[in-house]
Motif scaffolding. Structure first.
Motif, PDB file in Angstrom:
ATOM      1  N   GLU A  11     -11.818  -1.030   4.461  1.00  0.00           N
ATOM      2  CA  GLU A  11     -12.575   0.453   4.102  1.00  0.00           C
ATOM      3  C   GLU A  11     -11.735   1.072   3.465  1.00  0.00           C
ATOM      4  OE1 GLU A  11     -15.084  -1.552   7.080  1.00  0.00           O
ATOM      5  OE2 GLU A  11     -12.627  -1.268   7.093  1.00  0.00           O
ATOM      6  N   ALA A  12     -10.288   1.261   3.924  1.00  0.00           N
ATOM      7  CA  ALA A  12      -9.038   1.750   3.047  1.00  0.00           C
ATOM      8  C   ALA A  12      -8.974   1.341   1.587  1.00  0.00           C
ATOM      9  CB  ALA A  12      -7.964   1.677   3.933  1.00  0.00           C
ATOM     10  N   ILE A  13      -8.947   0.123   1.278  1.00  0.00           N
ATOM     11  CA  ILE A  13      -8.854  -0.485   0.131  1.00  0.00           C
ATOM     12  C   ILE A  13     -10.080  -0.117  -0.858  1.00  0.00           C
ATOM     13  CG2 ILE A  13      -8.933  -2.512  -1.263  1.00  0.00           C
ATOM     14  CD1 ILE A  13      -7.307  -3.876   0.695  1.00  0.00           C
ATOM     15  N   GLN A  14     -11.374  -0.244  -0.123  1.00  0.00           N
ATOM     16  CA  GLN A  14     -12.588   0.271  -0.872  1.00  0.00           C
ATOM     17  C   GLN A  14     -12.697   1.706  -1.356  1.00  0.00           C
ATOM     18  OE1 GLN A  14     -15.146  -1.868  -1.984  1.00  0.00           O
ATOM     19  NE2 GLN A  14     -13.672  -3.456  -1.734  1.00  0.00           N
ATOM     20  N   ASP A  15     -12.082   2.511  -0.386  1.00  0.00           N
ATOM     21  CA  ASP A  15     -11.943   3.828  -0.792  1.00  0.00           C
ATOM     22  C   ASP A  15     -11.013   3.994  -1.866  1.00  0.00           C
ATOM     23  OD1 ASP A  15     -13.776   4.839   1.023  1.00  0.00           O
ATOM     24  OD2 ASP A  15     -12.088   5.214   2.550  1.00  0.00           O
ATOM     25  N   THR A  38      -2.528   3.288  11.233  1.00  0.00           N
ATOM     26  CA  THR A  38      -3.831   4.137  11.290  1.00  0.00           C
ATOM     27  C   THR A  38      -4.853   3.326  10.234  1.00  0.00           C
ATOM     28  OG1 THR A  38      -2.873   6.145  11.529  1.00  0.00           O
ATOM     29  CG2 THR A  38      -4.981   6.302  10.560  1.00  0.00           C
ATOM     30  N   ILE A  39      -4.414   2.563   9.104  1.00  0.00           N
ATOM     31  CA  ILE A  39      -5.191   2.045   8.242  1.00  0.00           C
ATOM     32  C   ILE A  39      -5.806   0.935   8.672  1.00  0.00           C
ATOM     33  CG2 ILE A  39      -5.018   0.664   5.984  1.00  0.00           C
ATOM     34  CD1 ILE A  39      -3.123   2.803   5.023  1.00  0.00           C
ATOM     35  N   PHE A  40      -4.927   0.108   9.440  1.00  0.00           N
ATOM     36  CA  PHE A  40      -5.412  -1.097  10.032  1.00  0.00           C
ATOM     37  C   PHE A  40      -6.549  -0.713  11.445  1.00  0.00           C
ATOM     38  CE2 PHE A  40      -2.432  -3.555   7.919  1.00  0.00           C
ATOM     39  CZ  PHE A  40      -2.871  -4.863   8.119  1.00  0.00           C
ATOM     40  N   ALA A  41      -6.304   0.367  12.016  1.00  0.00           N
ATOM     41  CA  ALA A  41      -7.041   0.721  12.960  1.00  0.00           C
ATOM     42  C   ALA A  41      -8.341   1.135  12.579  1.00  0.00           C
ATOM     43  CB  ALA A  41      -6.503   2.072  13.699  1.00  0.00           C
ATOM     44  N   ASN A  42      -8.638   1.834  11.261  1.00  0.00           N
ATOM     45  CA  ASN A  42      -9.878   2.145  10.707  1.00  0.00           C
ATOM     46  C   ASN A  42     -10.515   1.252   9.805  1.00  0.00           C
ATOM     47  OD1 ASN A  42      -9.366   4.853  11.939  1.00  0.00           O
ATOM     48  ND2 ASN A  42      -8.409   5.710   9.988  1.00  0.00           N
ATOM     49  N   GLY A  43      -9.577   0.267   9.352  1.00  0.00           N
ATOM     50  CA  GLY A  43     -10.273  -0.822   8.760  1.00  0.00           C
ATOM     51  C   GLY A  43      -9.485  -0.972   7.186  1.00  0.00           C
ATOM     52  N   LEU A  44      -8.680  -2.048   7.233  1.00  0.00           N
ATOM     53  CA  LEU A  44      -8.118  -2.309   5.836  1.00  0.00           C
ATOM     54  C   LEU A  44      -9.083  -2.421   4.787  1.00  0.00           C
ATOM     55  CD1 LEU A  44      -5.465  -2.935   4.531  1.00  0.00           C
ATOM     56  CD2 LEU A  44      -5.661  -5.160   4.974  1.00  0.00           C
ATOM     57  N   ILE A  84       0.812  -1.333  -0.026  1.00  0.00           N
ATOM     58  CA  ILE A  84      -0.087   0.016   0.069  1.00  0.00           C
ATOM     59  C   ILE A  84       0.685   1.258  -0.029  1.00  0.00           C
ATOM     60  CG2 ILE A  84      -1.616   1.368   0.989  1.00  0.00           C
ATOM     61  CD1 ILE A  84      -2.816  -1.371   2.199  1.00  0.00           C
ATOM     62  N   LEU A  85       1.877   1.309   0.974  1.00  0.00           N
ATOM     63  CA  LEU A  85       2.349   2.459   1.121  1.00  0.00           C
ATOM     64  C   LEU A  85       3.883   2.770   0.578  1.00  0.00           C
ATOM     65  CD1 LEU A  85       1.126   3.317   4.913  1.00  0.00           C
ATOM     66  CD2 LEU A  85       0.307   4.127   2.600  1.00  0.00           C
ATOM     67  N   ASN A  86       4.577   1.727   0.347  1.00  0.00           N
ATOM     68  CA  ASN A  86       5.836   1.771   0.047  1.00  0.00           C
ATOM     69  C   ASN A  86       6.323   2.133  -1.281  1.00  0.00           C
ATOM     70  OD1 ASN A  86       8.794   1.178  -0.603  1.00  0.00           O
ATOM     71  ND2 ASN A  86       8.825  -0.170   1.212  1.00  0.00           N
ATOM     72  N   ARG A  87       6.770   3.372  -1.713  1.00  0.00           N
ATOM     73  CA  ARG A  87       7.001   3.939  -3.005  1.00  0.00           C
ATOM     74  C   ARG A  87       8.029   3.333  -3.719  1.00  0.00           C
ATOM     75  NH1 ARG A  87       3.810   8.368  -4.134  1.00  0.00           N
ATOM     76  NH2 ARG A  87       2.412   9.052  -2.210  1.00  0.00           N
ATOM     77  N   ARG A  88       8.990   2.409  -2.930  1.00  0.00           N
ATOM     78  CA  ARG A  88       9.818   1.547  -3.813  1.00  0.00           C
ATOM     79  C   ARG A  88       9.358   0.285  -4.322  1.00  0.00           C
ATOM     80  NH1 ARG A  88      14.600   0.599   0.048  1.00  0.00           N
ATOM     81  NH2 ARG A  88      12.860   0.371   1.629  1.00  0.00           N
TER      82      ARG A  88
END
Length: 313
Positions: free
Chosen positions: A291-295, A283-289, A232-236
């Motif tokens: 939900e983050a992926i659907q967004d 934060t992503i896991f706390a708010n729901g993986l 998700i977050l690693n730009r490399r």
């Protein structure tokens, strides 16, 4: 560049990327389906594969029961499935043929050779060795096309539209794969972090050719939050959501500089890249993986629509 030329190039990139993803998905799911039946095995693994390919509903519409043989056939050579490897290669060739003058000889030959090879497999798989050869052929074709375009094409709008198509498809595939793992693969009585969970996350890393990258970056055993952080977050990591969003900004900026104008697609890509740049995996896991992926999928789909409206119609 004419909008129909831009559209053909964009979709050529998308279809080649999709064919490659489906081939890797089949390969990884065969590994996952070999798990003991107490872990869900065959049926659970192929349910997830069809969902990740966005083909579950269309499969269920024509197949009353799920089996590995039926799922593999549907994902690989079924001409009635628009996301099968066969359909993707054929559609990529159709689009590329319409704009042959925008491609280099090497780029066209890579796609045409893939299509000719696909014809030799027909529309029915007859054995596991045949499937293995088919998967190797598709993955090799995708690498050949990427290499040909990267090494021989001018860095102009034709190249950028191909790369944009591939990048937006890649982001969608990675996000769907993560969501399927989170939602479908793990049996309800299996604990997160258990042996099955470990095997499934490892399989996902193999699907996106990221297992070696994971070991280099984290130097740790496979853990769900670290896999999610990488993808998700690693730009490399070139298949991560953040890397894809950053690439889309770059390609759109290059198009904007060449044309002298920017538009809604640029703003959407910039906002999406910034959103991922400011995110933290805890934060992503706390708010729901999920939900983050659907967004992200909604944002990525919106970006595709804006690119179409801005350039392809």
């Amino acid at each position: 560049m004419l909008s129909r030329t831009a559209s053909a190039l964009f979709w050529t990139g998308r279809y080649i990327e999709r064919a490659d993803f489906v081939s890797r998905l089949i390969d990884a799911t065969i590994r996952l389906a070999a798990l003991p039946s107490s872990y869900g095995g065959d049926v659970a693994a192929w349910t997830g594969a069809l969902a990740a390919a966005g083909a579950r509903k269309s499969f269920e519409a024509i197949h009353p029961t799920l089996s590995e043989r039926a799922a593999v056939q549907f994902l690989s050579l079924d001409p009635g499935n628009p996301s099968s490897m066969r359909s993707c290669i054929e559609r990529a060739r159709t689009n590329a043929r319409a704009v042959r003058t925008a491609l280099t000889a090497e780029g066209w030959e890579a796609i045409n050779a893939a299509w000719l090879d696909m014809q030799r497999f027909g529309v029915q798989l007859d054995s596991r060795p045949t499937l293995n050869r088919l998967l190797e052929s598709v993955q090799s074709a995708a690498l050949s096309f990427d290499g040909a375009t990267h090494r021989t094409m001018l860095r102009d709008d034709a190249y950028w539209f191909i790369r944009m198509g591939a990048t937006i498809e890649r982001a969608d595939n990675t996000a769907r794969l993560l969501d399927v793992k989170y939602h479908l693969l793990l049996p309800r009585d299996e604990p997160v972090g258990g042996s099955l969970d470990y095997f499934q996350w490892t399989t996902i890393l193999r699907t996106v050719s990221a297992l070696t990258a994971y070991r280099h970056v984290y130097r740790d055993s496979v853990k769900p939050w670290l896999v999610a952080d990488l993808l998700i977050l690693n730009r490399r990591m070139p298949r991560s959501l953040a890397a894809c969003a950053g690439d889309m900004v770059r390609y759109l900026d290059l198009l904007g500089a060449a044309s002298g104008r920017r538009g809604p697609a640029h703003r959407q890509a910039t906002a999406l890249s910034a959103k991922l740049g400011n995110a933290r995996i805890d934060t992503i896991f706390a708010n729901g993986l999920h939900e983050a992926i659907q967004d992200f999928l909604a944002d990525n789909n919106r970006l595709g629509i804006l690119i179409s409206e801005q350039y392809l119609f």
